[in-house]
Motif scaffolding. Sequence first.
Motif, mmCIF file in Angstrom:
data_model
loop_
_atom_site.group_PDB
_atom_site.id
_atom_site.type_symbol
_atom_site.label_atom_id
_atom_site.label_comp_id
_atom_site.label_asym_id
_atom_site.label_seq_id
_atom_site.Cartn_x
_atom_site.Cartn_y
_atom_site.Cartn_z
ATOM 1 N N ILE A 66 24.823 41.015 85.669
ATOM 2 C CA ILE A 66 24.302 42.312 85.227
ATOM 3 C C ILE A 66 22.770 42.241 85.207
ATOM 4 O O ILE A 66 22.188 41.410 84.499
ATOM 5 N N LEU B 52 21.150 49.299 83.228
ATOM 6 C CA LEU B 52 21.933 48.139 83.648
ATOM 7 C C LEU B 52 22.600 48.402 84.996
ATOM 8 O O LEU B 52 23.059 49.520 85.252
ATOM 9 N N SER C 209 24.880 51.695 88.585
ATOM 10 C CA SER C 209 23.957 51.543 87.453
ATOM 11 C C SER C 209 24.260 52.575 86.385
ATOM 12 O O SER C 209 24.836 53.645 86.667
ATOM 13 N N CYS D 289 18.942 44.065 84.601
ATOM 14 C CA CYS D 289 18.379 45.004 83.610
ATOM 15 C C CYS D 289 16.966 45.387 84.020
ATOM 16 O O CYS D 289 16.191 44.541 84.495
#
Length: 544
Positions: free
Chosen positions: A445, A461, A496, A447
């Motif tokens: 994941i 994310l 996302s 960020c």
Amino acid sequence: MNKEWIFWALLVVVIVSVSLYIRLYSTQTISMFVSIANPSSANVVYPFQNIALPITVTNNGQSAITGLVFSVISNGNNSKAYQLTIPVGKSVSINYNFTPSYSGKYNVTVIADPAKLYSVANRNGAKNQTTVTVASQSAAAPYKLLPARNTTDYGTLNLARGGFVASSFIYSSYSIPTFATTSTYDKFIYSVLNLTQTYIRNVSTAYATYGNGDFAYSVWIRGYVVPGIFGIAGAAQGYAITNYTIGANRVMLAKISNSTTLCSWYEQGWIKSVVYRNASNSCLRIYNKTIATLNASISSANATVYAKLASATNSTIIGNYSGSGKGVSSYSALSLVGPKFSLTRVSVNSTQASKCYGIVSTVNGTTYCSVYLLPATGTVSGFALIKTMGYIGKYNVSVFSLVNSSNVFQTIPPDIATIRGLGLNGTAKTFASGFGNSCSFNSTISCKNPSFLNSTLTLNLTNTLNSSIKLNSISCRAIGAGLKIALNKTLVGKASTSVKSTCYNAGNVIKGVPLNLQLYLQLNYTAVNMTRLIAGNATVNIIS
């Protein structure tokens, strides 16, 4: 008990009645003559100087004068009352002292027995008056005491009482050279002014540095301060003090160091001082005018700029500053705007930074930068100093506002309006945030674009897998534990989403404006039928 109280009350009434009867009807007629001296016209009096008026009362009657009241009235206001006892044929002299606070005429009248409790034979002789004329001080021109040499840096400032107090507070609390009341080289005069600021009404300063490293600064003050204040303070510091009588003035010279001298004297309504660092010459040569001095003031040459500043702030200017050196010139005005002190500074040809380490505001397509200035002590008090900047062409405009710490955000819009109100011409330069917000988790994941507003962290994310994942919950903390926030979001491969989490510090919600705020994150997610708890972090600065 009640009868005893009534007895004593009746006794007091009887005593007062008898005293009044004796004074009004039974005393002999008294006679006196009152005189009040007029100060010599040869001694020019200026505001804030003590004036002593000798008053003489002569008993030329046939009986003693006992406990008679004499009132002194200045410009129609009762100023002082005396009670005198004078034997027959004798005179009593007293000095009536007063300190005028402004120039003009003061009518001083002395009246004996103003309540007319006595039988006075000739009341015309029992009063007298005089007029004291207080001259206006000369125009402040401390720059005329600076040597005219190869100056590399030159500045002036003029402060009224409120301006001096505000400027001194900001300089001592934040160490910003713009607010220096004397010179950045000075330690002695500023400390004296700081201790006596309650009694000072006006301060005017000029300073200069020279190509060889020498410096000079001159400080003129007006107020309820003794003319010899710098000599008294210098002696207390252990400086070598020498006093000279030159013409009508008494000049004090203090040796601050081997190459630095201070001269001080009283003249034309000002306590004047000049400090000069030069290995060959002392400040006495400046006083004796054997060294050529400057004859131009920056502030007087920029009256138009100050008029614009007064109009833009919609307030009364209580201080102005000017500076010039190394191709850069600046003009500042200090004012009281509602509940805050505000200084608007316009500098020409100064360095313009494009990064803003604060809040970037955009008004009609023009960006402005507002920053919170931390006190020099590092301790946050009940006040906050906010600096809002705008770049218009060759002008760098800054507004410093000293406000209650609860009004930090409220001061930014009117300060931007002040900058816009100057009407300066030129292409505006754009500010970009100088802070780098960042966030990260693991390789599954990614960020980016973290932001923080109203205690809430917002993250973007992205699922880096080709298969779907489910975001279950997230928590955010600085210290201690964070509260889990349910997400329940499913992300297909490569998709996302935006997620939010309230952030905590030691169990309390984080409030305020973040500055390099380090946050620790925990994200619970499910991928390929396995639930994982991963750690992450975020660094956020200011609202974005």
